[in-house]
Design an enzyme around this catalytic site. Sequence first.
Site, PDB file in Angstrom:
ATOM      1  N   GLU A 215      -2.770  -1.946  -4.842  1.00 30.60           N
ATOM      2  CA  GLU A 215      -4.081  -1.347  -5.116  1.00 30.60           C
ATOM      3  C   GLU A 215      -4.038  -0.500  -6.385  1.00 30.60           C
ATOM      4  OE1 GLU A 215      -6.627   1.790  -2.715  1.00 30.60           O
ATOM      5  OE2 GLU A 215      -6.298   0.004  -1.500  1.00 30.60           O
TER       6      GLU A 215
ATOM      7  N   ASP B  46       0.884  -1.174   0.000  1.00 30.52           N
ATOM      8  CA  ASP B  46       0.000   0.000   0.000  1.00 30.52           C
ATOM      9  C   ASP B  46       0.921   1.222   0.000  1.00 30.52           C
ATOM     10  OD1 ASP B  46      -2.147   1.734   0.221  1.00 30.52           O
ATOM     11  OD2 ASP B  46      -2.299   1.522   2.395  1.00 30.52           O
TER      12      ASP B  46
ATOM     13  N   ASP C  60      -2.440   1.062   7.000  1.00 31.29           N
ATOM     14  CA  ASP C  60      -1.666   0.820   5.781  1.00 31.29           C
ATOM     15  C   ASP C  60      -1.143  -0.613   5.727  1.00 31.29           C
ATOM     16  OD1 ASP C  60      -1.115   3.930   4.839  1.00 31.29           O
ATOM     17  OD2 ASP C  60      -1.269   3.651   6.996  1.00 31.29           O
TER      18      ASP C  60
END
Lengths: 173, 173
Positions: free
Chosen positions: A74, A12, A147
């Site tokens: 992501e 992330d 995170d």
Amino acid sequence: MSDEPRIVIGVDPGTALTGYGIVAQRSASGGLVSLAFGTIATSPRDELPWRVQHIYRELCELIGLHRPAEMAIEKIYFSRNVRSALAVGQARGVALLAAAQAGLAVYEYSPQEIKQAVTAHGQASKEQVQEGVRLLLGLSQVPQPDDAADALAAAICHLQHAPWALRVARVEG
Amino acid sequence: MSDEPRIVIGVDPGTALTGYGIVAQRSASGGLVSLAFGTIATSPRDELPWRVQHIYRELCELIGLHRPAEMAIEKIYFSRNVRSALAVGQARGVALLAAAQAGLAVYEYSPQEIKQAVTAHGQASKEQVQEGVRLLLGLSQVPQPDDAADALAAAICHLQHAPWALRVARVEG
């Protein structure tokens, strides 16, 4: 090779805080195990080139240590603003580079796909994602900070989406 | 060291097209010479990790070849959209990493500062920037494409802003 676990690193990315989570699965129907998770933090007081280099080096070290063959990250569509998209992009660039240099296959998933994978609900809250990750990995406490949980969730999402039979051979180093 | 030219690499990062321009100056009052300029292009048909790795490798090669001691790069405040900011950020991340790994000092300038440096006009058009760069470097034709001209302009901007006396020692490799 069939006895080796499948290992995925979820990332992330962010210039200030990059979350990572490394998840292993021993067989197609096997449970998921967290090998490591945490964050790579850099300070706005440090120079930007040093910050991206620090993120790059830490990710290279994690990849060298845990030998994942795949990276899940992501897909970004939205961002609070351009400044934040740029900060994510910078960290994302060096994360992708670390993957390419180590021969990892990289897979992108939307935030909805990741939430769906760990909570069965594409609009889940941060707390629901953390709790879903905790349950799926059999952890006694929810992984923190956000995170790190998001990075673990990306790795879990990939393990649920990509057929075990198509898994990438472990990186030889 | 005093006989060595000061060499600056300007970079205009983008995932699809990264412009670069390498400018040398032999003394504080000396004229500017372009050592190299161009673009590093990657295709959306290629995988993203490969694309950022290609940008990184090409920049490392240029740095190894021309041995700049300083990098000039545009500060980003605005962008057409988040997608574009992300694409700039990814290339920017690996450009900053290439600089950090080679020991280059990195300087950021706003688009206005860069335009002001080459055209004496902070709101100059792309054509005016290209023509300003052409004149300052004594080129017979305007440098193209835009991304290469913008990268040269960033390098020129740095040479005008940062005192020669404070120049960074050339990278030893």
